[in-house]
Structure formats: structure tokens, C-alpha cells
Design a protein around this motif. Sequence first.
Motif, PDB file in Angstrom:
ATOM      1  N   SER B  92       0.838  -1.202   0.000  1.00 49.42           N
ATOM      2  CA  SER B  92       0.000   0.000   0.000  1.00 49.42           C
ATOM      3  C   SER B  92       0.875   1.256   0.000  1.00 49.42           C
ATOM      4  N   HIS B  93       2.020   1.197   0.694  1.00 49.67           N
ATOM      5  CA  HIS B  93       2.909   2.367   0.676  1.00 49.67           C
ATOM      6  C   HIS B  93       3.568   2.517  -0.692  1.00 49.67           C
ATOM      7  N   VAL B  94       3.775   1.372  -1.334  1.00 51.41           N
ATOM      8  CA  VAL B  94       4.321   1.421  -2.691  1.00 51.41           C
ATOM      9  C   VAL B  94       3.346   2.150  -3.615  1.00 51.41           C
ATOM     10  N   VAL B  95       2.058   1.861  -3.465  1.00 51.01           N
ATOM     11  CA  VAL B  95       1.057   2.535  -4.295  1.00 51.01           C
ATOM     12  C   VAL B  95       1.121   4.048  -4.095  1.00 51.01           C
ATOM     13  N   ALA B 115      -2.223   3.282 -14.888  1.00 55.92           N
ATOM     14  CA  ALA B 115      -0.909   2.645 -14.931  1.00 55.92           C
ATOM     15  C   ALA B 115      -0.604   1.918 -13.624  1.00 55.92           C
ATOM     16  N   LEU B 116      -0.855   2.601 -12.499  1.00 56.72           N
ATOM     17  CA  LEU B 116      -0.581   1.986 -11.195  1.00 56.72           C
ATOM     18  C   LEU B 116      -1.501   0.809 -10.954  1.00 56.72           C
ATOM     19  N   GLY B 117      -2.783   1.022 -11.270  1.00 60.77           N
ATOM     20  CA  GLY B 117      -3.797   0.007 -10.972  1.00 60.77           C
ATOM     21  C   GLY B 117      -3.555  -1.290 -11.712  1.00 60.77           C
ATOM     22  N   SER B 118      -3.171  -1.177 -12.994  1.00 63.31           N
ATOM     23  CA  SER B 118      -3.055  -2.405 -13.769  1.00 63.31           C
ATOM     24  C   SER B 118      -1.922  -3.282 -13.236  1.00 63.31           C
ATOM     25  N   ILE B 119      -0.911  -2.679 -12.617  1.00 65.33           N
ATOM     26  CA  ILE B 119       0.167  -3.503 -12.054  1.00 65.33           C
ATOM     27  C   ILE B 119      -0.119  -3.869 -10.596  1.00 65.33           C
ATOM     28  N   LEU B 120      -0.545  -2.890  -9.797  1.00 64.85           N
ATOM     29  CA  LEU B 120      -0.562  -3.111  -8.348  1.00 64.85           C
ATOM     30  C   LEU B 120      -1.856  -3.708  -7.799  1.00 64.85           C
ATOM     31  N   ILE B 121      -2.989  -3.460  -8.473  1.00 64.90           N
ATOM     32  CA  ILE B 121      -4.234  -4.030  -7.929  1.00 64.90           C
ATOM     33  C   ILE B 121      -4.200  -5.567  -7.943  1.00 64.90           C
ATOM     34  N   PRO B 122      -3.778  -6.209  -9.047  1.00 68.82           N
ATOM     35  CA  PRO B 122      -3.681  -7.670  -9.026  1.00 68.82           C
ATOM     36  C   PRO B 122      -2.690  -8.173  -7.964  1.00 68.82           C
ATOM     37  N   GLU B 123      -1.602  -7.423  -7.824  1.00 75.24           N
ATOM     38  CA  GLU B 123      -0.573  -7.784  -6.842  1.00 75.24           C
ATOM     39  C   GLU B 123      -1.138  -7.734  -5.419  1.00 75.24           C
ATOM     40  N   MET B 124      -1.913  -6.682  -5.125  1.00 75.95           N
ATOM     41  CA  MET B 124      -2.483  -6.545  -3.782  1.00 75.95           C
ATOM     42  C   MET B 124      -3.541  -7.608  -3.526  1.00 75.95           C
ATOM     43  N   LYS B 125      -4.265  -7.951  -4.580  1.00 74.21           N
ATOM     44  CA  LYS B 125      -5.278  -8.999  -4.451  1.00 74.21           C
ATOM     45  C   LYS B 125      -4.602 -10.318  -4.074  1.00 74.21           C
ATOM     46  N   ARG B 126      -3.491 -10.598  -4.747  1.00 74.56           N
ATOM     47  CA  ARG B 126      -2.741 -11.830  -4.503  1.00 74.56           C
ATOM     48  C   ARG B 126      -2.268 -11.894  -3.051  1.00 74.56           C
ATOM     49  N   ARG B 127      -1.947 -10.743  -2.466  1.00 72.00           N
ATOM     50  CA  ARG B 127      -1.454 -10.707  -1.094  1.00 72.00           C
ATOM     51  C   ARG B 127      -2.594 -10.467  -0.100  1.00 72.00           C
ATOM     52  N   ASN B 128      -3.848 -10.705  -0.541  1.00 75.13           N
ATOM     53  CA  ASN B 128      -5.018 -10.648   0.340  1.00 75.13           C
ATOM     54  C   ASN B 128      -5.329  -9.291   0.961  1.00 75.13           C
ATOM     55  N   GLN B 195      -3.283  -6.483   9.727  1.00 72.36           N
ATOM     56  CA  GLN B 195      -2.065  -7.316   9.640  1.00 72.36           C
ATOM     57  C   GLN B 195      -1.651  -7.615   8.200  1.00 72.36           C
ATOM     58  N   TYR B 196      -1.616  -6.569   7.388  1.00 68.10           N
ATOM     59  CA  TYR B 196      -1.156  -6.757   6.010  1.00 68.10           C
ATOM     60  C   TYR B 196       0.342  -7.053   6.004  1.00 68.10           C
ATOM     61  N   PRO B 197       0.803  -7.823   4.992  1.00 71.84           N
ATOM     62  CA  PRO B 197       2.172  -8.343   5.029  1.00 71.84           C
ATOM     63  C   PRO B 197       3.254  -7.318   4.708  1.00 71.84           C
ATOM     64  N   LYS B 198       4.469  -7.652   5.197  1.00 74.51           N
ATOM     65  CA  LYS B 198       5.676  -6.984   4.707  1.00 74.51           C
ATOM     66  C   LYS B 198       6.106  -7.742   3.460  1.00 74.51           C
ATOM     67  N   GLU B 199       7.003  -7.172   2.676  1.00 72.35           N
ATOM     68  CA  GLU B 199       7.401  -7.866   1.449  1.00 72.35           C
ATOM     69  C   GLU B 199       8.841  -8.354   1.493  1.00 72.35           C
ATOM     70  N   ASP B 200       9.729  -7.541   2.018  1.00 77.18           N
ATOM     71  CA  ASP B 200      11.136  -7.788   1.784  1.00 77.18           C
ATOM     72  C   ASP B 200      11.923  -7.091   2.879  1.00 77.18           C
ATOM     73  N   SER B 201      13.103  -7.611   3.211  1.00 77.83           N
ATOM     74  CA  SER B 201      13.912  -6.923   4.207  1.00 77.83           C
ATOM     75  C   SER B 201      14.569  -5.699   3.563  1.00 77.83           C
ATOM     76  N   PHE B 202      14.914  -4.745   4.418  1.00 81.46           N
ATOM     77  CA  PHE B 202      15.470  -3.497   3.891  1.00 81.46           C
ATOM     78  C   PHE B 202      16.983  -3.604   3.723  1.00 81.46           C
ATOM     79  N   SER B 203      17.487  -3.136   2.608  1.00 76.35           N
ATOM     80  CA  SER B 203      18.942  -2.983   2.530  1.00 76.35           C
ATOM     81  C   SER B 203      19.272  -1.778   1.654  1.00 76.35           C
ATOM     82  N   TRP B 204      20.280  -1.043   2.052  1.00 76.69           N
ATOM     83  CA  TRP B 204      20.672   0.140   1.293  1.00 76.69           C
ATOM     84  C   TRP B 204      21.099  -0.243  -0.113  1.00 76.69           C
ATOM     85  N   LYS B 205      21.641  -1.459  -0.211  1.00 71.28           N
ATOM     86  CA  LYS B 205      22.124  -1.896  -1.515  1.00 71.28           C
ATOM     87  C   LYS B 205      20.963  -1.977  -2.516  1.00 71.28           C
TER      88      LYS B 205
END
Lengths: 155, 420
Positions: B92-95, B115-128, B195-205
Amino acid sequence: MKKVTKGILIILYTLSVVLMATMLISVSLQVISRYIFGNPFTWTEELARYSFVWVTFIGMTIGVKKGSHIALDVLQRVLKGRSKFILQLINYGLLILFSIALMISGWHLYELGLRQTSPSLTLPMNLVYSIIPLSGLLMIYFVITELFSKKEQKG
Amino acid sequence: MGYILIGTFVILLVLGVPIAFVLAISGFAAILYEGYPLVVMSQRFFTGLDSFPFMAIPLFMLAGSIMAKGGVTQRIIDFALSIFGSIRGALSHVVASSGILMGGISGSGVADTAALGSILIPEMKRRNYDPGFSAALVAASGSIGLILPPSIALIIYGVSTQTSIGDLFLAGLIPGIVIGIGFIIYSYFVARKYQYPKEDSFSWKKVWVSLRKTILALLMPVIIIVGIRGGIFTATEGGAIVALYSLFLGVFIYREIKIKDLPKIFYDAAISTAMISTIIGATTLFSWLLSSEQIPQKLTQSLLGVTDNPVLLLLIINVILLLSGLFLDSGPAILLLSPILAPVAASIGVDMVQFGLIMVINLTIGLLTPPVGTAMFVASNISGVPVLKLAKNLLPFWLIMIFVLLIITFVPSVTTFVVK
């Protein structure tokens, strides 16, 4: 009929691509000529402006064919069956009315343009104006063919 | 004649005639009634369009169209994910943050939503994620594009009130970003609750790697603002430069656009341009007839007659704009209302840059409200969430925008600092 429609759409497609490119190139040239050659071209702005006008009328015509114009369509979505059909007919009628008005009005402008030339390109202005009655004519054609195809689907 | 003009306008609008033709046919009716020569109709239409400043619209449209095909959206999303991935409700913060970044590149809030919706709405649906929440967030975040430079709405406002487009663009930056941050904060609370999910750990790299891939696209708003404000080029020329730049990025750097894709991209931009410029032409005719009867001036006078309390007047203006936004798209609303409302605002000392932002934020909310909220419909189409349910989910987003709107309205310095 289908072939004619397709032919018209291809011409309009090509024209709109060429005109967009003309706009991009001439406005870019305007900046480049100012900074690189020191004195800006004078014809770029005019060419770009007339391309913009043409893109508008061509796009308006294609928009009528594809139904992509923005409208307040609450009533369309609420009504069903016969009353919806009548509403659509009214809308088509109004579109034809507009197209006829545009065609006649544009023709008068075309006639005025016979005696004018553009300030910097010295284009005959009737050529510039000609897209207006032409788009009126094409919109009438598109609305009528649309009506016929609707009728065919029904029958 | 005023009654004919406005009466026809209302009836045709309700019938569902496209707004451009509503304006043109009402104008036609008024011309017949007054016995003006019919040539006036196409003459006004033509004059309205024959404007170099308005040409910023097709050129920024073109830049946006090239960007969309050039893989920029995906790169921005990846970059946003590298930053927010480790936070709860990451997507959601990515959106919201992509909405801000895309807004700085494209001029249309509706295109950004798509543009945002066509990529991110399916993705958010997949992650419930809740579908209503996702769709509302996408619609609202995409709409910020109308406030952030280069904004088509600000261009139209600038041309019609003769306000510097460079000033308007710069002034739009802060409210646009603040609204986006508001969306992020709200999403964070929603994410914690469900309780929506996190995606990935943070790294500066990761941030660095994705930033390197995106940085050339993110430079675009900087080029626009520095170029226009610095007097290097006009807004229209800026549009051409940015379109060339994005063409260069898409074809040579990101290599996602092939030469054979170009006609379709140019065609798409031509059509989206025409949908707006047809309305501009028709509105020019309509307002010319209105002002030949002095109607805008009369309305201005009667508004000023209601009260001379500036706070009250500002609130009334906001309500008028908000209500018009319910039924009118931003282009016609700006063209029709600024001749009436701008003098009222000026008479109580409101700066024209500030007023432009007041107008545009109000109309941005209009993108998200029934019955004609275009961004809302786009999000509803992509997500399959019915409009009414979507509208309910949009309520918190309206409130955030109204909050920022009130700050813009009553704290002039937030926007007027840009005026030299």
C-alpha cells in the motif's frame, strides 16, 4: 461500408501520428534554434499550433467512433431496455445535430479563409480551416454507420 | 439567452451527451436564438485551440504516453518497494509513493491511476489486501498526478487566468507530496489493523540498485521545474523537451520501446489530447457566449454580495468547487469557473497561484467522487469493485485531501512563497 470505415480510420490514424510528430519536432526545433543558432525560427510555433488544432478535430472524430468522449452517464446506466434504447437514439440524434452544425459553420469559416493566408507560413487559411467541416462530415458518417450496425445486431 | 445556454447545458448533461458536445450544442442553441452568424461557432472553437501555451497539453501527454510504454512505471514501483518493503502493508505504501513519483512525470491523474492500478491491484489482491481498500488507494494515489507538476489542470488554469505555469508547478509540489504522505500514514494504520504483510527486508544496496535504474526518469520533474522557472524554456517547450527525453530513455537507455511501437504511442497521446482539447474548444465558445451577456461578471457580483467576510467567502468558493467537481471534469470546470471565482478570490486578496491550487485540489477530489469521478471509475474497472463500495472506501482519502485543502486555503504562505 466496413471497408470504407476502415479506410477512413487508417487515414485518420496516420494523420494523427504525423501531426503529433510535427508538433514535437517543430517545438523542439524552436528551442534548439534559439539556443544553437541564436535566432529562433518563426514558423515553428505556427506549424505546431495548426497541428494541434488538426489533432483536436481528428481526435474528436475518432472519439465519436470509439465512444471515448467523457460524459455524465448516470442515466445511461440506470435505464434499461426500451427507455435506454430511446435515450441512445436521442443521444445519436444530438450528435448528428452537432456534426451538421459544425459542418455548416466550418464551411462558412472555410469560405472566409479563401481570402486569408497565415502570417508566417503564408499557408492559405482555408486549408487550415478545412478540417472543421470535414470532421463534421466524418462524424455524421460514423454516427449513421454506428446506428446501422446497432440495427443489424438487433435484427 | 443565458437561460437557453444554461438550460440546454443542464438537460444535455443529464441526458449523458459527452461534455464537449453538451457545451457546443448549448452554444449552437444560443447562437440560433440570438441570430448570430453560425460561423461564430467554429471560429470560437478554433480560436480557443489556436494557442501556443495550451500545446503544453499534447506534449506532456505524449511524454506521459512514452513513459508508460517505456517501462518507467515498473521501475518506479521497484524503487518504492526497495524503500517500503520492510514496513507492514508494504504494497500500500508502494502505491501511494509511486503515485507521487509518477505524478511528477505525467500530467494526468487518470492515466496514473490506470498505470498503477493495472500492475498493483492484481498484486495486492494476490497478497489478500481488501479489494475496496486497494482500489480506493490506487485511485486516490493516481489522482495526485493532477496536483503535481506537470499537471494538465494547472496548465489549463494558468492559461485561462494568465498565471505563470512555472509558479503553479512549483506550488503544486508541496501539497501533492503532503497528500501522498497522508495516504501513506493512513495506509499504515489500516495495515496494522488488518495485519497486512511486509514484502522484503530493507537494505541500502537494494535501494541504491533500484534508484540507479530509476534516477533518469526521476530527473524529469527537476528538468521541468528548473527549466520553466529558470526561464530556459516555456512550459510548452518544456513539454517537447521532456517528450524527447523520455523517448531517448525508452528507446536507448531502458530499451523497452521499439521504433515500430512509436506510431501507436503517438496515436494514443493524440486521442487523449483530443478528449481534453475538444472540451477546451467547446468551452471557449460557451464562455464567449456567457460573457457576451456579462453572466460571469453578474455571478461574481452576486457572490460578493453574499458576504464580505473573507473566511466565509473562501469556504463558499470551496463548496462551489467541490460541488462542481462532482459533475464536471477538471478541464471544463476550470475554464467555466475561473472567470467567475478568480475575481472573487482576488478581491479578498488571494494570490492567483494559491487560488489555482485551491481549484485543482477541489477538482482532484472530484476525480474520486460519484457520479463522474473518472479516476474512481478507472480503479473500479480494473479491480471489479463496484463504484458505491469504492466510494465508501474513499471517504478517508477525501478527508485527507480536504484537510490539506483547508491548509492551502487558509495558510497562503504554503503556496505563495513561490511567487517572485
